[in-house]
Design a protein around this motif. Structure first.
Motif, PDB file in Angstrom:
ATOM      1  N   GLN A 104       0.821  -1.207   0.000  1.00 21.76           N
ATOM      2  CA  GLN A 104       0.000   0.000   0.000  1.00 21.76           C
ATOM      3  C   GLN A 104       0.857   1.260   0.000  1.00 21.76           C
ATOM      4  O   GLN A 104       0.509   2.255  -0.647  1.00 21.76           O
ATOM      5  CB  GLN A 104      -0.930  -0.015   1.218  1.00 21.76           C
ATOM      6  CG  GLN A 104      -1.948  -1.141   1.203  1.00 21.76           C
ATOM      7  CD  GLN A 104      -2.829  -1.127  -0.031  1.00 21.76           C
ATOM      8  OE1 GLN A 104      -3.420  -0.107  -0.379  1.00 21.76           O
ATOM      9  NE2 GLN A 104      -2.909  -2.260  -0.713  1.00 21.76           N
TER      10      GLN A 104
ATOM     11  N   THR B  46       0.901   4.301  -2.849  1.00 17.56           N
ATOM     12  CA  THR B  46       0.820   5.731  -2.528  1.00 17.56           C
ATOM     13  C   THR B  46       1.995   6.495  -3.120  1.00 17.56           C
ATOM     14  O   THR B  46       1.828   7.602  -3.650  1.00 17.56           O
ATOM     15  CB  THR B  46       0.777   5.915  -1.001  1.00 17.56           C
ATOM     16  OG1 THR B  46      -0.348   5.199  -0.470  1.00 17.56           O
ATOM     17  CG2 THR B  46       0.638   7.383  -0.639  1.00 17.56           C
TER      18      THR B  46
ATOM     19  N   SER C  48      -4.991   2.450   0.811  1.00 13.98           N
ATOM     20  CA  SER C  48      -4.289   3.706   0.619  1.00 13.98           C
ATOM     21  C   SER C  48      -5.309   4.839   0.524  1.00 13.98           C
ATOM     22  O   SER C  48      -6.180   4.834  -0.354  1.00 13.98           O
ATOM     23  CB  SER C  48      -3.440   3.645  -0.658  1.00 13.98           C
ATOM     24  OG  SER C  48      -2.950   4.924  -0.994  1.00 13.98           O
TER      25      SER C  48
END
Length: 316
Positions: free
Chosen positions: A156, A160, A225
């Motif tokens: 995650q 991002t 995210s």
């Protein structure tokens, strides 16, 4: 004798870890070379043909045996219920194609292997022998859960980090006149990583005839995210209201750059107390110790001749 055996096993395990790390670095260099020489298609072909590492082969061997213990794992669900495991596997991208059943069996299998290893260590006379049959099963059970959570967090975080560049490229591509799906397919081929996997999942579901908003909802469920979820929700809202998609991507690209600047400032602000703590804890005591030693040496150098002369004078 026990400490010697313990040190030998520790050094052996350390050597295995280093060998696996070196093998992984060699694979990364080989894949990067393929990317430079053959482009993204060559990178994908090399990635699919590469031999799995020793750790991956060991994990696959364990996963083939793990389903036999899945019933026990579902019953012993401390910090790892079926729903939690399913969610973490989605966040982690289902490493090695792992299912909930396989993971539930894997944690029990590792606990059993830990118990047998601890029993063996106790028999051969390792230090703290009675503790190993207790600690190693807990390490096997908890280590599997920790590994899955770390894999999910790492994936995650990677999504991002790569989202900002993806948004910039998508904004330019959409302004050039390409439709959304075609632009996604084109840009996703060049970015790589987990973000590419998510958009490939999106496009595959659309190709199979799933409704667009349903697939967007599946993307939200597969990722935690916050930035990625905000983008998907904005795309859903823009689809309902008829907002130009290029404006949505441009707005979120600017937002991502602002968030990245704020996180950099926050990280810099958090670094100062850590540096002060390290300075106070390590450097100041070491400096004080150095001063005390030098002060003691100076006193010994000054008073040493006096004591030696008195001793010589007092000798008959």
């Amino acid at each position: 004798m026990g400490w010697v055996v313990f040190a030998a096993w520790f050094m052996f395990a350390w050597a295995l870890v280093d060998l696996d790390r070196i093998a992984r670095e060699r694979r990364k260099l080989r894949l990067r070379a393929g990317m430079l020489l053959y482009g993204s298609d060559g990178f994908e072909s090399l990635r699919k043909k590469e031999r799995p590492s020793r750790l991956q082969r060991l994990m696959r061997l364990l996963l083939r045996t793990a389903p036999r213990f899945s019933a026990w794992g579902s019953r012993i669900d401390f910090a790892s219920s079926d729903a939690d495991v399913q969610r973490l596997l989605l966040y982690a991208g289902q490493p090695l194609g792992m299912t909930v059943e396989q993971f539930q069996g894997l944690k029990i299998l590792l606990a059993l292997l830990g118990f047998l290893s601890g029993l063996m260590l106790m028999i051969i006379g390792f230090p703290f022998g009675p503790l190993w049959p207790v600690l190693l099963p807990l390490a096997g059970y908890g280590g599997s859960i920790y590994w899955l959570r770390r894999s999910a967090d790492a994936r995650q975080d990677e999504i991002t980090r790569s989202l900002s560049d993806f948004l910039d490229i998508m904004s330019v591509t959409l302004k050039a006149g390409l439709p959304l799906d075609r632009a996604l397919a084109l840009v996703a081929q060049g970015i790589g990583g987990p973000l590419r996997e998510e958009w490939e999942f999106f496009l595959q579901r659309l190709a199979l005839g799933h409704p667009r908003e349903q697939v967007w909802g599946a993307l939200i469920a597969r990722n935690r995210s916050a930035e990625f979820q905000a983008l998907i929700k904005a795309l859903i809202q823009g689809h309902r209201l008829g907002t130009p998609v290029s404006e949505t991507f441009a707005f979120h690209a600017e937002q991502m750059r602002r968030i990245r600047r704020e996180k950099a400032k926050e990280a810099a602000a958090k670094a100062a107390p850590k540096i002060s703590f390290v300075t106070t804890l390590l450097i100041v005591p070491a400096t004080m110790f150095l001063f005390v030693v030098l002060f003691g040496l100076n006193i010994a150098r000054t008073l040493g001749p006096i004591f030696s002369s008195q001793t010589t004078a007092g000798t008959p």
